[in-house]
Design a protein around this motif. Structure first.
Motif, PDB file in Angstrom:
ATOM      1  N   ARG A  82     -46.694  68.151 -24.101  1.00 26.24           N
ATOM      2  CA  ARG A  82     -46.410  69.167 -25.113  1.00 26.24           C
ATOM      3  C   ARG A  82     -46.277  70.523 -24.442  1.00 26.24           C
ATOM      4  NH1 ARG A  82     -49.421  70.046 -30.788  1.00 26.24           N
ATOM      5  NH2 ARG A  82     -48.639  72.128 -31.251  1.00 26.24           N
ATOM      6  N   ASN A  83     -45.333  71.326 -24.943  1.00 20.62           N
ATOM      7  CA  ASN A  83     -45.212  72.709 -24.526  1.00 20.62           C
ATOM      8  C   ASN A  83     -44.946  73.533 -25.782  1.00 20.62           C
ATOM      9  OD1 ASN A  83     -44.067  75.274 -23.713  1.00 20.62           O
ATOM     10  ND2 ASN A  83     -43.964  74.414 -21.659  1.00 20.62           N
ATOM     11  N   ASP A  84     -45.919  74.383 -26.146  1.00 21.03           N
ATOM     12  CA  ASP A  84     -45.812  75.166 -27.374  1.00 21.03           C
ATOM     13  C   ASP A  84     -44.737  76.241 -27.299  1.00 21.03           C
ATOM     14  OD1 ASP A  84     -47.836  73.722 -28.635  1.00 21.03           O
ATOM     15  OD2 ASP A  84     -49.408  75.053 -27.895  1.00 21.03           O
ATOM     16  N   TYR A  85     -44.485  76.776 -26.105  1.00 17.68           N
ATOM     17  CA  TYR A  85     -43.500  77.843 -25.976  1.00 17.68           C
ATOM     18  C   TYR A  85     -42.084  77.369 -26.277  1.00 17.68           C
ATOM     19  CZ  TYR A  85     -47.105  80.789 -23.915  1.00 17.68           C
ATOM     20  OH  TYR A  85     -48.249  81.520 -23.698  1.00 17.68           O
ATOM     21  N   VAL A  86     -41.790  76.115 -26.017  1.00 15.31           N
ATOM     22  CA  VAL A  86     -40.451  75.584 -26.283  1.00 15.31           C
ATOM     23  C   VAL A  86     -40.437  74.621 -27.474  1.00 15.31           C
ATOM     24  CG1 VAL A  86     -39.582  75.931 -23.951  1.00 15.31           C
ATOM     25  CG2 VAL A  86     -40.707  73.785 -24.516  1.00 15.31           C
ATOM     26  N   GLY A  87     -41.599  74.376 -28.074  1.00 17.59           N
ATOM     27  CA  GLY A  87     -41.684  73.539 -29.267  1.00 17.59           C
ATOM     28  C   GLY A  87     -41.351  72.084 -29.032  1.00 17.59           C
ATOM     29  N   ILE A  88     -41.796  71.540 -27.889  1.00 18.61           N
ATOM     30  CA  ILE A  88     -41.523  70.130 -27.594  1.00 18.61           C
ATOM     31  C   ILE A  88     -42.836  69.351 -27.545  1.00 18.61           C
ATOM     32  CG2 ILE A  88     -40.656  68.489 -25.876  1.00 18.61           C
ATOM     33  CD1 ILE A  88     -38.632  70.604 -25.028  1.00 18.61           C
ATOM     34  N   GLU A  89     -42.846  68.195 -28.182  1.00 17.76           N
ATOM     35  CA  GLU A  89     -43.978  67.276 -28.173  1.00 17.76           C
ATOM     36  C   GLU A  89     -43.412  65.873 -27.976  1.00 17.76           C
ATOM     37  OE1 GLU A  89     -47.920  66.819 -30.839  1.00 17.76           O
ATOM     38  OE2 GLU A  89     -46.057  66.697 -31.972  1.00 17.76           O
ATOM     39  N   GLN A  90     -43.914  65.169 -26.938  1.00 14.52           N
ATOM     40  CA  GLN A  90     -43.368  63.852 -26.599  1.00 14.52           C
ATOM     41  C   GLN A  90     -44.495  62.833 -26.423  1.00 14.52           C
ATOM     42  OE1 GLN A  90     -41.545  64.918 -22.871  1.00 14.52           O
ATOM     43  NE2 GLN A  90     -39.548  65.240 -23.825  1.00 14.52           N
ATOM     44  N   TRP A  91     -44.274  61.631 -26.939  1.00 13.83           N
ATOM     45  CA  TRP A  91     -45.157  60.490 -26.738  1.00 13.83           C
ATOM     46  C   TRP A  91     -44.379  59.439 -25.960  1.00 13.83           C
ATOM     47  CZ3 TRP A  91     -50.140  60.578 -28.739  1.00 13.83           C
ATOM     48  CH2 TRP A  91     -50.406  61.588 -29.659  1.00 13.83           C
ATOM     49  N   SER A  92     -44.844  59.082 -24.764  1.00 16.00           N
ATOM     50  CA  SER A  92     -44.170  58.019 -24.009  1.00 16.00           C
ATOM     51  C   SER A  92     -44.853  56.669 -24.223  1.00 16.00           C
ATOM     52  CB  SER A  92     -44.130  58.347 -22.522  1.00 16.00           C
ATOM     53  OG  SER A  92     -45.426  58.516 -21.986  1.00 16.00           O
ATOM     54  N   ARG A  93     -46.093  56.721 -24.676  1.00 15.26           N
ATOM     55  CA  ARG A  93     -46.834  55.507 -25.038  1.00 15.26           C
ATOM     56  C   ARG A  93     -47.650  55.849 -26.269  1.00 15.26           C
ATOM     57  NH1 ARG A  93     -50.701  53.537 -21.936  1.00 15.26           N
ATOM     58  NH2 ARG A  93     -51.327  55.528 -21.079  1.00 15.26           N
ATOM     59  N   ASP A  94     -47.723  54.934 -27.230  1.00 11.83           N
ATOM     60  CA  ASP A  94     -48.451  55.211 -28.468  1.00 11.83           C
ATOM     61  C   ASP A  94     -48.768  53.886 -29.156  1.00 11.83           C
ATOM     62  OD1 ASP A  94     -49.636  56.689 -30.483  1.00 11.83           O
ATOM     63  OD2 ASP A  94     -47.771  57.487 -31.289  1.00 11.83           O
ATOM     64  N   THR A  95     -49.624  53.954 -30.146  1.00  8.28           N
ATOM     65  CA  THR A  95     -49.886  52.813 -31.017  1.00  8.28           C
ATOM     66  C   THR A  95     -49.610  53.269 -32.439  1.00  8.28           C
ATOM     67  OG1 THR A  95     -51.606  52.017 -29.527  1.00  8.28           O
ATOM     68  CG2 THR A  95     -51.592  51.100 -31.751  1.00  8.28           C
ATOM     69  N   ARG A  96     -48.699  52.591 -33.105  1.00 14.06           N
ATOM     70  CA  ARG A  96     -48.343  52.924 -34.486  1.00 14.06           C
ATOM     71  C   ARG A  96     -48.360  51.663 -35.327  1.00 14.06           C
ATOM     72  NH1 ARG A  96     -43.331  56.659 -32.797  1.00 14.06           N
ATOM     73  NH2 ARG A  96     -44.549  58.286 -31.790  1.00 14.06           N
ATOM     74  N   GLU A  97     -49.098  51.748 -36.417  1.00 14.43           N
ATOM     75  CA  GLU A  97     -49.234  50.607 -37.324  1.00 14.43           C
ATOM     76  C   GLU A  97     -49.657  49.350 -36.573  1.00 14.43           C
ATOM     77  OE1 GLU A  97     -45.737  50.196 -39.781  1.00 14.43           O
ATOM     78  OE2 GLU A  97     -45.723  52.349 -40.226  1.00 14.43           O
ATOM     79  N   GLY A  98     -50.589  49.540 -35.609  1.00 12.75           N
ATOM     80  CA  GLY A  98     -51.124  48.416 -34.858  1.00 12.75           C
ATOM     81  C   GLY A  98     -50.219  47.881 -33.763  1.00 12.75           C
ATOM     82  N   ARG A  99     -49.091  48.537 -33.526  1.00 14.42           N
ATOM     83  CA  ARG A  99     -48.147  48.063 -32.504  1.00 14.42           C
ATOM     84  C   ARG A  99     -48.076  49.063 -31.362  1.00 14.42           C
ATOM     85  NH1 ARG A  99     -43.059  45.259 -35.217  1.00 14.42           N
ATOM     86  NH2 ARG A  99     -42.960  44.553 -33.068  1.00 14.42           N
ATOM     87  N   TYR A 100     -48.096  48.539 -30.148  1.00 10.10           N
ATOM     88  CA  TYR A 100     -47.988  49.362 -28.947  1.00 10.10           C
ATOM     89  C   TYR A 100     -46.536  49.723 -28.716  1.00 10.10           C
ATOM     90  CZ  TYR A 100     -48.344  50.718 -24.027  1.00 10.10           C
ATOM     91  OH  TYR A 100     -48.281  51.409 -22.833  1.00 10.10           O
ATOM     92  N   ILE A 101     -46.276  51.002 -28.499  1.00 14.88           N
ATOM     93  CA  ILE A 101     -44.922  51.499 -28.258  1.00 14.88           C
ATOM     94  C   ILE A 101     -44.879  52.090 -26.860  1.00 14.88           C
ATOM     95  CG2 ILE A 101     -43.177  53.175 -28.968  1.00 14.88           C
ATOM     96  CD1 ILE A 101     -44.456  52.932 -31.813  1.00 14.88           C
ATOM     97  N   TYR A 102     -43.877  51.696 -26.090  1.00 16.32           N
ATOM     98  CA  TYR A 102     -43.701  52.166 -24.713  1.00 16.32           C
ATOM     99  C   TYR A 102     -42.254  52.601 -24.534  1.00 16.32           C
ATOM    100  CZ  TYR A 102     -43.341  51.920 -19.611  1.00 16.32           C
ATOM    101  OH  TYR A 102     -43.105  52.203 -18.293  1.00 16.32           O
ATOM    102  N   VAL A 103     -42.049  53.875 -24.207  1.00  7.50           N
ATOM    103  CA  VAL A 103     -40.712  54.410 -23.964  1.00  7.50           C
ATOM    104  C   VAL A 103     -40.594  54.600 -22.452  1.00  7.50           C
ATOM    105  CG1 VAL A 103     -39.068  56.241 -24.535  1.00  7.50           C
ATOM    106  CG2 VAL A 103     -40.825  55.571 -26.205  1.00  7.50           C
ATOM    107  N   ALA A 104     -40.002  53.609 -21.787  1.00  5.44           N
ATOM    108  CA  ALA A 104     -40.019  53.519 -20.323  1.00  5.44           C
ATOM    109  C   ALA A 104     -39.469  54.764 -19.630  1.00  5.44           C
ATOM    110  CB  ALA A 104     -39.250  52.280 -19.859  1.00  5.44           C
ATOM    111  N   HIS A 105     -38.286  55.224 -20.012  1.00  6.84           N
ATOM    112  CA  HIS A 105     -37.697  56.375 -19.308  1.00  6.84           C
ATOM    113  C   HIS A 105     -38.527  57.638 -19.515  1.00  6.84           C
ATOM    114  CE1 HIS A 105     -36.025  57.196 -23.306  1.00  6.84           C
ATOM    115  NE2 HIS A 105     -35.804  58.428 -22.885  1.00  6.84           N
ATOM    116  N   LEU A 106     -39.103  57.804 -20.696  1.00  9.88           N
ATOM    117  CA  LEU A 106     -39.937  58.983 -20.959  1.00  9.88           C
ATOM    118  C   LEU A 106     -41.263  58.890 -20.209  1.00  9.88           C
ATOM    119  CD1 LEU A 106     -40.090  61.650 -22.422  1.00  9.88           C
ATOM    120  CD2 LEU A 106     -40.898  60.426 -24.461  1.00  9.88           C
ATOM    121  N   HIS A 107     -41.819  57.687 -20.127  1.00  8.45           N
ATOM    122  CA  HIS A 107     -43.057  57.507 -19.369  1.00  8.45           C
ATOM    123  C   HIS A 107     -42.833  57.824 -17.887  1.00  8.45           C
ATOM    124  CE1 HIS A 107     -46.433  55.163 -17.515  1.00  8.45           C
ATOM    125  NE2 HIS A 107     -47.065  55.908 -18.386  1.00  8.45           N
ATOM    126  N   GLN A 108     -41.694  57.419 -17.356  1.00  7.11           N
ATOM    127  CA  GLN A 108     -41.366  57.744 -15.960  1.00  7.11           C
ATOM    128  C   GLN A 108     -41.257  59.254 -15.775  1.00  7.11           C
ATOM    129  OE1 GLN A 108     -37.816  55.411 -15.391  1.00  7.11           O
ATOM    130  NE2 GLN A 108     -38.959  53.556 -14.861  1.00  7.11           N
TER     131      GLN A 108
END
Length: 137
Positions: A82-108
């Motif tokens: 997250r960077n507040d000055y540019v207003g960006i928030e990113q999740w590269s790995r998360d759990t939503r509704e009991g499911r694991y989410i992995y965004v490979a390029h963002l995690h890299q």
């Protein structure tokens, strides 16, 4: 992530009340703290942020959240940026509704950013700036 792990060690290691605040002028303060929630894989979560100020409000520039793992030795695995000055928030790995989410390029990207940030923290002498007064929790 060697520098961040060394700072955690100097601060007494991970614990639910972990709160370290390192002043190191001319750089923004560095805050390392445990969060109330676990990371996406259920491991302890550590937030690391540089804080500035804008119009009296604290601003993260940036903040990253990491899961702290111990299998194979202590390591930090990023999942949030997250960077507040540019207003960006990113999740590269998360759990939503009991499911694991992995965004490979963002995690890299998060891993790459974290490695460079860790190098910068070492070169900016945050380890040397750490004192017992930095331990606030």
């Amino acid at each position: 992530m060697k520098t961040l792990l060394e700072l955690l060690q100097k601060g007494g290691g991970w614990r639910p009340s972990l709160y370290l605040k390192i002043a190191n002028p001319p750089y923004m303060e560095l805050v390392i703290e445990a969060t109330d929630e676990s990371g996406p894989c259920g491991l302890p979560c550590v937030s690391v942020a540089h804080y500035g100020e804008q119009n009296g409000d604290p601003m993260r520039d940036p903040e990253m959240c990491f899961e702290l793992g111990f299998a194979g030795g202590p390591h930090l695995d990023p999942f949030y940026w997250r960077n507040d000055y540019v207003g960006i928030e990113q999740w590269s790995r998360d759990t939503r509704e009991g499911r694991y989410i992995y965004v490979a390029h963002l995690h890299q990207q998060h891993e790459s950013f974290a490695k460079q940030w860790d190098i910068n923290l070492r070169e900016q002498h945050f380890l040397e700036a750490f004192t017992g007064q930095c331990i606030l929790g």
